[in-house]
Design a protein around this motif. Sequence first.
Motif, PDB file in Angstrom:
ATOM      1  N   LYS A 169      65.298 -34.050   1.995  1.00 15.76           N
ATOM      2  CA  LYS A 169      65.364 -33.784   0.555  1.00 15.76           C
ATOM      3  C   LYS A 169      66.272 -32.599   0.266  1.00 15.76           C
ATOM      4  N   ARG A 188      51.455 -36.521  10.768  1.00 13.13           N
ATOM      5  CA  ARG A 188      51.169 -35.292  11.514  1.00 13.13           C
ATOM      6  C   ARG A 188      50.061 -35.581  12.512  1.00 13.13           C
ATOM      7  N   ARG A 196      42.132 -34.782   5.621  1.00 13.10           N
ATOM      8  CA  ARG A 196      43.241 -34.841   6.554  1.00 13.10           C
ATOM      9  C   ARG A 196      43.343 -36.197   7.230  1.00 13.10           C
ATOM     10  N   GLN A 202      52.690 -38.015   0.170  1.00 18.95           N
ATOM     11  CA  GLN A 202      53.010 -36.877  -0.710  1.00 18.95           C
ATOM     12  C   GLN A 202      53.820 -37.381  -1.894  1.00 18.95           C
ATOM     13  N   GLY A 479      48.880 -28.999  -3.208  1.00 17.87           N
ATOM     14  CA  GLY A 479      50.338 -29.053  -3.182  1.00 17.87           C
ATOM     15  C   GLY A 479      50.901 -27.752  -2.679  1.00 17.87           C
ATOM     16  N   GLY A 481      54.976 -25.695  -1.995  1.00 19.29           N
ATOM     17  CA  GLY A 481      56.428 -25.795  -2.002  1.00 19.29           C
ATOM     18  C   GLY A 481      57.054 -24.427  -2.013  1.00 19.29           C
ATOM     19  N   GLY A 526      61.573 -26.947  -4.251  1.00 24.90           N
ATOM     20  CA  GLY A 526      60.748 -28.117  -4.556  1.00 24.90           C
ATOM     21  C   GLY A 526      59.306 -27.901  -4.182  1.00 24.90           C
ATOM     22  N   ILE A 529      53.117 -32.716  -3.527  1.00 20.47           N
ATOM     23  CA  ILE A 529      51.701 -32.832  -3.889  1.00 20.47           C
ATOM     24  C   ILE A 529      51.031 -33.751  -2.870  1.00 20.47           C
ATOM     25  N   GLY A 530      49.901 -33.329  -2.341  1.00 25.05           N
ATOM     26  CA  GLY A 530      49.129 -34.197  -1.449  1.00 25.05           C
ATOM     27  C   GLY A 530      48.479 -35.283  -2.300  1.00 25.05           C
ATOM     28  N   ARG A 533      44.788 -36.299  -1.525  1.00 26.07           N
ATOM     29  CA  ARG A 533      43.808 -35.280  -1.953  1.00 26.07           C
ATOM     30  C   ARG A 533      43.645 -35.312  -3.459  1.00 26.07           C
TER      31      ARG A 533
HETATM   32  P1  AMO Z   1      52.755 -28.992   3.047  1.00 22.67           P
HETATM   33  O1  AMO Z   1      52.747 -29.044   4.516  1.00 22.67           O
HETATM   34  O2  AMO Z   1      52.082 -27.819   2.392  1.00 22.67           O
HETATM   35  O3  AMO Z   1      54.243 -28.941   2.480  1.00 22.67           O
HETATM   36  O4  AMO Z   1      52.148 -30.336   2.477  1.00 22.67           O
HETATM   37  C1  AMO Z   1      52.043 -30.583   1.083  1.00 22.67           C
HETATM   38  C2  AMO Z   1      50.667 -31.125   0.738  1.00 22.67           C
HETATM   39  O5  AMO Z   1      50.360 -32.273   1.510  1.00 22.67           O
HETATM   40  C3  AMO Z   1      48.956 -32.360   1.711  1.00 22.67           C
HETATM   41  N1  AMO Z   1      48.672 -32.534   3.160  1.00 22.67           N
HETATM   42  C4  AMO Z   1      47.865 -33.485   3.674  1.00 22.67           C
HETATM   43  N2  AMO Z   1      47.135 -34.444   3.101  1.00 22.67           N
HETATM   44  C5  AMO Z   1      46.427 -35.278   3.893  1.00 22.67           C
HETATM   45  N3  AMO Z   1      46.425 -35.207   5.246  1.00 22.67           N
HETATM   46  C6  AMO Z   1      47.151 -34.255   5.887  1.00 22.67           C
HETATM   47  N4  AMO Z   1      47.161 -34.214   7.229  1.00 22.67           N
HETATM   48  C7  AMO Z   1      47.917 -33.333   5.088  1.00 22.67           C
HETATM   49  N5  AMO Z   1      48.747 -32.293   5.366  1.00 22.67           N
HETATM   50  C8  AMO Z   1      49.191 -31.825   4.190  1.00 22.67           C
HETATM   51  C9  AMO Z   1      48.351 -31.078   1.170  1.00 22.67           C
HETATM   52  C10 AMO Z   1      49.545 -30.162   1.063  1.00 22.67           C
HETATM   53  O6  AMO Z   1      49.390 -29.210   0.036  1.00 22.67           O
HETATM   54  N6  AMO Z   1      57.632 -30.154   2.976  1.00 22.67           N
HETATM   55  C11 AMO Z   1      56.615 -29.281   2.420  1.00 22.67           C
HETATM   56  C12 AMO Z   1      56.646 -29.295   0.906  1.00 22.67           C
HETATM   57  C13 AMO Z   1      57.752 -28.461   0.317  1.00 22.67           C
HETATM   58  O7  AMO Z   1      58.017 -27.334   0.791  1.00 22.67           O
HETATM   59  O8  AMO Z   1      58.367 -28.956  -0.669  1.00 22.67           O
HETATM   60  C14 AMO Z   1      55.254 -29.755   2.888  1.00 22.67           C
HETATM   61  O9  AMO Z   1      55.081 -30.784   3.492  1.00 22.67           O
HETATM   62  O10 AMO Z   1      47.812 -31.337  -0.118  1.00 22.67           O
END
Ligand code: AMO
Length: 579
Positions: A169, A188, A196, A202, A479, A481, A526, A529-530, A533
């Motif tokens: 991005k 992940r 998780r 996202q 979320g 960023g 940027g 948003i998860g 969640r």
């Molecule tokens: P980050 O790692 O904070 O940022 O992830 C953003 C949002 O993703 C959700 N999240 C998850 N939801 C479900 N299962 C998981 N394993 C999991 N891990 C994270 C959370 C989290 O706030 N690239 C950066 C974003 C950016 O900088 O623009 C990023 O991934 O709600």
Amino acid sequence: LKDASGTIQLVLDSINGPAASKSFRDKLLNLNPESILSVEGVVRQRPPDGIQRKDPNGDIEVMITHLKILNIADPLPFSTNPNSSVKPTEETMLKYRYVQMRQDSLQKNLRKRSETAHIVRNLLHSEGFVEVETPALFKSTPEGAREFIVPTRTHGLFYALPQSPQQFKQVLMAGAIDKYYQFAKCFRDESLGADRQPEFTQIDMEMSFVSQDDVMGVVERIMQRIWSQVVGIELPSTFKRMTYFDAMSTYGSDKPDVRYDLKIKPITDLLLDHIHESNSTVEALVVPEGTKFLSNQDTSRLHHTITQEKFPLYGGMVNPRDLIMERISDRNKSTWTKTMAKVGWIKSGAEDAKLSSTLNESLQLNPSDLLILNKRPSGYYGGHTIMGRVRSHLAQTLINKGHLKLGDPLQDPRFLWIVDFPLFTPIDRTVTSAAEQLLESTHHPFTAPPNSDIPLLFNNPTAARAQHYDLVLNGQEIGGGSIRVHDPVLQKYIFSRILRMSEERIQRDFGHLLDALRFGCPPHGGLAIGYDRLMAILCGAQSIRDVIAFPKLSGGDLFVNSPSMVDKEKLAEYGIACV
Ligand code: AMO
């Protein structure tokens, strides 16, 4: 008869209709539930003397003219009636997810998920965002979480699944797609939990020429639109903000649940004349009238839980003597500081009465309060402090015992921005020499400091703040960023001098990104948003598994039974052998 929209009563005319034949009628009446029928007939008002049913379509019924059995269902592994007394295990429900999906709650959740996605897409489209898909076959690069590796038939070469489309991005910004978004699948390889999954979604966004406030504004508009159209609540036009320091010092967490008070108070300053060590922080948490509803057993359970947890950024496991639970009464109100002397926190013989009265006043302590104290290495690092964990366990205990009621998460959502995070976090705090101190990025290595903090990168990087913002809702991070580094020289300095990556590794893992920054890349930032969640909160679900069509448990995907073995011959094509 039922379908996704509801149920309706069918009526068979046993004289003229298709059920005139007894054999057909018997077959029909003996069908297993959930068998699939095709019905044609006449919709009619249910006669007043008809059989009464309590379903929403109770006013009408279908008088059958033609009926065909399309597919006879076998007896089901569990009933689709959520009120059935036999409750299947989650494993069984996931194995037969399509049967569970016929139940109301999962149906509603998946439909709400679709509706919400539509609302978000509409809004972002109207604001000029471009939806771009980025590759799922990415490259192994160190960004934080453990990755899933994908072997290729070129021996020794691997793809990796993206933890997020972060680098793509940013490169889209270099490619003049000035407002990007995507419902992005992220992968992940980390332990599972209620919030998780190894594979999650996202709402990923990136914008050129923006400030932190601009990005936060877009996210606030998304939440306002969703709450207005899905929940029917108008949210305030901007959300509250709290610095990382305030969140950690007051709530002991970088995603504080501010629906309940229980604030942490640092009391180190008040102990200065009495304390043995200089590098410690002492924090206090008072539960007003806590001794009335928290038994000794409750507090020792809490003590035990905390001393079993690991706190690598605060000296490892908590020494049981460093966590004190004191029940305040009329009798000990002015002498309780003796406990601090007894465990060696303060010099014994300290002016007890004076210290007690200072602390009592500062903590507004009253008989029957429960006082919790923790002494720990100073500083605020990572996602929580020891007292932060105490606070959330304590709240859970109070909720379980009916002494704490939280507001409705949907009707009264407490959105909160956490800002001013430290740009870097020490990996191991037992290393004290600055020269050997290894740092990692608090968010990710592409996050920029505010301009005013750039000079700190050269002499005191741990003091530098980040232009990093997290959106927290009711104690959950939904979320996160940042504004990114767009200057290739600064980005390379962070990789090599602060994160201590070798030149070879920088080129191998991030050469493409540094190139993109070199050839005319606008300032950009940027947030993601998860989505799972967010949907779990919108659906009032306990776990994000309840808003994902095919979620995984720790054993993997129970529906397709995966991960699974692969034939030796196939592995050989990839140059892989299992040992
Ligand atoms: P980050 O790692 O904070 O940022 O992830 C953003 C949002 O993703 C959700 N999240 C998850 N939801 C479900 N299962 C998981 N394993 C999991 N891990 C994270 C959370 C989290 O706030 N690239 C950066 C974003 C950016 O900088 O623009 C990023 O991934 O709600």
